[in-house]
Structures are given as C-alpha cells and as structure tokens.
Write a protein that holds these residues in place. Structure first.
Motif, PDB file in Angstrom:
ATOM      1  N   SER A 173      45.248  81.223 -44.689  1.00 23.66           N
ATOM      2  CA  SER A 173      44.015  81.912 -44.342  1.00 23.66           C
ATOM      3  C   SER A 173      44.337  83.311 -43.834  1.00 23.66           C
ATOM      4  O   SER A 173      45.421  83.839 -44.096  1.00 23.66           O
ATOM      5  CB  SER A 173      43.239  81.105 -43.288  1.00 23.66           C
ATOM      6  OG  SER A 173      41.953  81.680 -43.080  1.00 23.66           O
ATOM      7  N   TRP A 187      38.860  78.722 -43.204  1.00 19.15           N
ATOM      8  CA  TRP A 187      39.409  78.097 -44.407  1.00 19.15           C
ATOM      9  C   TRP A 187      38.242  77.637 -45.270  1.00 19.15           C
ATOM     10  O   TRP A 187      37.331  76.954 -44.772  1.00 19.15           O
ATOM     11  CB  TRP A 187      40.275  76.884 -44.057  1.00 19.15           C
ATOM     12  CG  TRP A 187      41.662  77.205 -43.603  1.00 19.15           C
ATOM     13  CD1 TRP A 187      42.789  77.245 -44.369  1.00 19.15           C
ATOM     14  CD2 TRP A 187      42.087  77.521 -42.267  1.00 19.15           C
ATOM     15  NE1 TRP A 187      43.890  77.575 -43.604  1.00 19.15           N
ATOM     16  CE2 TRP A 187      43.482  77.754 -42.301  1.00 19.15           C
ATOM     17  CE3 TRP A 187      41.422  77.643 -41.044  1.00 19.15           C
ATOM     18  CZ2 TRP A 187      44.223  78.074 -41.174  1.00 19.15           C
ATOM     19  CZ3 TRP A 187      42.141  77.971 -39.915  1.00 19.15           C
ATOM     20  CH2 TRP A 187      43.527  78.182 -39.990  1.00 19.15           C
ATOM     21  N   HIS A 189      36.911  75.335 -48.217  1.00 19.05           N
ATOM     22  CA  HIS A 189      37.292  74.132 -48.943  1.00 19.05           C
ATOM     23  C   HIS A 189      36.662  74.124 -50.332  1.00 19.05           C
ATOM     24  O   HIS A 189      35.594  74.710 -50.545  1.00 19.05           O
ATOM     25  CB  HIS A 189      36.870  72.882 -48.173  1.00 19.05           C
ATOM     26  CG  HIS A 189      37.447  72.812 -46.793  1.00 19.05           C
ATOM     27  ND1 HIS A 189      38.799  72.676 -46.562  1.00 19.05           N
ATOM     28  CD2 HIS A 189      36.852  72.881 -45.567  1.00 19.05           C
ATOM     29  CE1 HIS A 189      39.013  72.646 -45.246  1.00 19.05           C
ATOM     30  NE2 HIS A 189      37.858  72.772 -44.631  1.00 19.05           N
ATOM     31  N   SER A 198      44.313  69.541 -46.083  1.00 15.94           N
ATOM     32  CA  SER A 198      43.722  70.802 -45.628  1.00 15.94           C
ATOM     33  C   SER A 198      43.450  70.775 -44.125  1.00 15.94           C
ATOM     34  O   SER A 198      43.677  71.773 -43.437  1.00 15.94           O
ATOM     35  CB  SER A 198      42.427  71.089 -46.400  1.00 15.94           C
ATOM     36  OG  SER A 198      41.467  70.071 -46.186  1.00 15.94           O
ATOM     37  N   ILE A 202      45.402  73.037 -40.994  1.00 16.81           N
ATOM     38  CA  ILE A 202      44.743  73.806 -39.945  1.00 16.81           C
ATOM     39  C   ILE A 202      45.293  73.414 -38.576  1.00 16.81           C
ATOM     40  O   ILE A 202      45.545  74.267 -37.713  1.00 16.81           O
ATOM     41  CB  ILE A 202      43.221  73.590 -40.009  1.00 16.81           C
ATOM     42  CG1 ILE A 202      42.677  74.127 -41.328  1.00 16.81           C
ATOM     43  CG2 ILE A 202      42.528  74.269 -38.833  1.00 16.81           C
ATOM     44  CD1 ILE A 202      41.241  73.745 -41.605  1.00 16.81           C
TER      45      ILE A 202
END
Length: 326
Positions: A173, A187, A189, A198, A202
C-alpha cells in the motif's frame, strides 16, 4: 522560463527562475542523492532530505525525511507534515524554492468547491469498493515535543515518516494521508473479498511499524521509547484513483474510513495497542483463522449513537498470533 499550468516549485538561478513541475505523480523527493526526483547539489542538504506528496483535493504535504539541517516553510522548521499554500517559501539547506499552486490560489479566491482539480477528483469518487483502512498514531507525541530539542524532534519524526512509508510500501500500500503525527493507509480488496492473506498482510504491516517505532530511541536521544496505536477497519467505501497507473493514489470516503480513526482512538481508554473492526475480524474467521489475541470490547465512539463492538489487543499478543499464522 515557460509558465506551468499546474503546481510547481520555482528555483531562482542566475539565468532566471526554473520551474520544477509537480504534475503527473503522487510524490516527489528532494535531496543530494541521485535517486531523488529533484537532485540538489547543496552540501547542506541530506541525501534524502524531504518529500512533497499530493492529495486528492489538490493540496500538497511537505514532509521532512529526517534531514540533518532541517526543512523550513516560511522560516519555520518542519517537524510533522504540513500543508503547503500558494506562495510559500521552502528552504532545504541553503536552497530556496517558492511553491505555486493554481488550485490553492483559486481556492483562496473562490471558496466554493476549491478549483478545477478538486472538482475533477471529487467527480472520480464514484466506485464502491471493499477496502481496509489502517490508522497509526504516535503515542504521547505532545509530551515528546515538550521534552526534546526541536532539531532532534524533526530528525526523529522525519525518519519515522520515511520508514513508515517504506514499510507500508513493502506490504502493498502507500500513505494515503498524513494527519499531524498519524498516517492513514488504504488497501483495496478485489471482488473476491478480503481473504486471510490480505488481512494478515495488514497485521504484519502494523506489527513491523510498531517494532520500527520502538527502536527509534536507539538512533536518536529521545526521552522515552516511542509507541504507536493502530486502528484497522474493513468495509465498503467510495474510492477513486487520482494517481498515475504505476502509482495509484486511492482516496476513500465513508463510514469505513471514519470508523478506523475512531478505533485507533478507542485503544487509549482500553489501554491496548490495536483495535480492529468487527468486519475485519469476521473476514479472518471466514478464512478459518482463530485470532484469540483480539478480545471483544464494547466502546463508545465519537459520532456514533450506539456503542460499537471491536476486537482489541496488544502488539505482543499480535506478534504471537502472526508467528503461528505465517
């Protein structure tokens, strides 16, 4: 000298003003090193001295990257990211620039909706997408400013912002916004939703940020080790790409973004380090991931009529979870 139709820096030279365009990108770095966008042969300037970052509204942030001799706006040293205004005098070492922005100038003249670029960016905010928002804030920053020399503060916090940007980039990111002593990251998706990988990515990003922050006092004479607090929230928001194809610059609007800020604030009365929204936690559960490090709490959040459920924990517990999940 040709006149620029977009924002630019003006550098005085013996042959007249030289314009350095701030169009066609998301950020521009300044320094002596050849890897910068604007390379300045000034021995008082650090290799990686400062960065300018554009926002969706047409505003520009100036961020000092931990330079030794400081970055100044209108004679005032920059210690946290500041918003630039049309005509501001920027000083790096012994080199001076003027910042010019037609958007900012038209905003000052016409307070309606802020100029052509702002309207264009607003028009692009029409795609509803699933995103995760992370807000990270430096704890006890006000206390720190009262106990430390301004020069050391600027170098330390500038270094933190630079390293934070690098870490966030490593996890897919970018820094969407600088808010005082905090950063916001998004972020986006895909249509398949937020999968385990994912969400874990993070969480790894915020864990790495916490570790980097805790070690900063080993490099700078800080009165105490720095800490961060973090809020992460997943949900749908209106987003738009106002950057270039090789550097997307998404901007997100909506309750999902607001809640991420509120979650970060909620960690303080809870006495914990990180809080995640229920939807973020549900995506972990859907992926079959057990995350016992996040306990359930009911918190009051500013702007919300009813108490909100959140999952919160410490970075120590988060690291144990990540060690098992990765």
């Amino acid at each position: 000298m040709t006149s620029s139709s977009g924002p630019y820096l003006a550098l005085k030279t013996n042959s007249g003003d030289r314009q350095l365009s701030l169009v066609g990108g998301a950020c521009w770095t300044v320094g002596r090193g050849d890897d910068n966008n604007f390379v300045l042969p000034d021995r008082w300037i650090s290799r990686n001295h400062a960065m300018l970052q554009g926002s969706d509204s047409g505003q520009f942030y100036l961020i000092d990257l931990g330079s030794r001799n400081g970055t100044f706006v209108n004679g005032r040293r920059v210690s946290v990211p500041v918003i630039l205004h049309d005509g501001d005098l920027l000083t790096f070492g012994q080199t001076e620039f003027r910042f010019f922005s037609p958007v900012d100038a038209s905003r000052a003249a016409d307070a309606t909706l802020g100029g052509a670029r702002s309207q264009e960016a607003t028009a692009m905010l029409h795609v509803r997408q699933l995103i995760s928002v992370m807000v990270v804030d430096i704890r006890d920053f006000t206390v720190l400013t009262r106990q430390i020399d301004e020069k050391i503060l600027s170098e330390a916090i500038g270094t933190w912002f630079r390293r934070a940007g690098e870490i966030i980039g490593q996890y897919g990111s970018w820094v969407d916004k600088y808010i005082g002593d905090a950063v916001m990251t998004v972020w986006v998706h895909g249509p398949e939703g937020a999968d385990q990988a994912s969400i874990v990515k993070i969480l790894q990003a915020v864990s790495t940020l916490a570790e980097m922050t805790s070690q900063l006092h080993e490099q700078f004479p800080l009165p105490f080790p720095l800490r961060i607090g973090a809020g992460i929230n997943t949900g749908y928001a209106m987003v738009g790409n106002t950057g270039s194809s090789d550097r997307p610059d998404y901007t997100a609007l909506g309750d999902t973004v607001n809640a991420a800020f509120r979650l970060e604030s909620a960690t303080k009365p809870l006495g914990l380090d990180i809080a995640i929204g229920e939807t973020t936690y549900e995506y972990l559960q859907k992926a079959g991931v057990d995350a016992p490090c996040f306990k359930c709490f009911t918190v009051e959040m500013k702007g919300y009529e009813e108490p909100i459920n959140t999952r919160a924990g410490t970075f120590a517990d988060l690291n144990k979870f990540l060690a098992k999940s990765c």
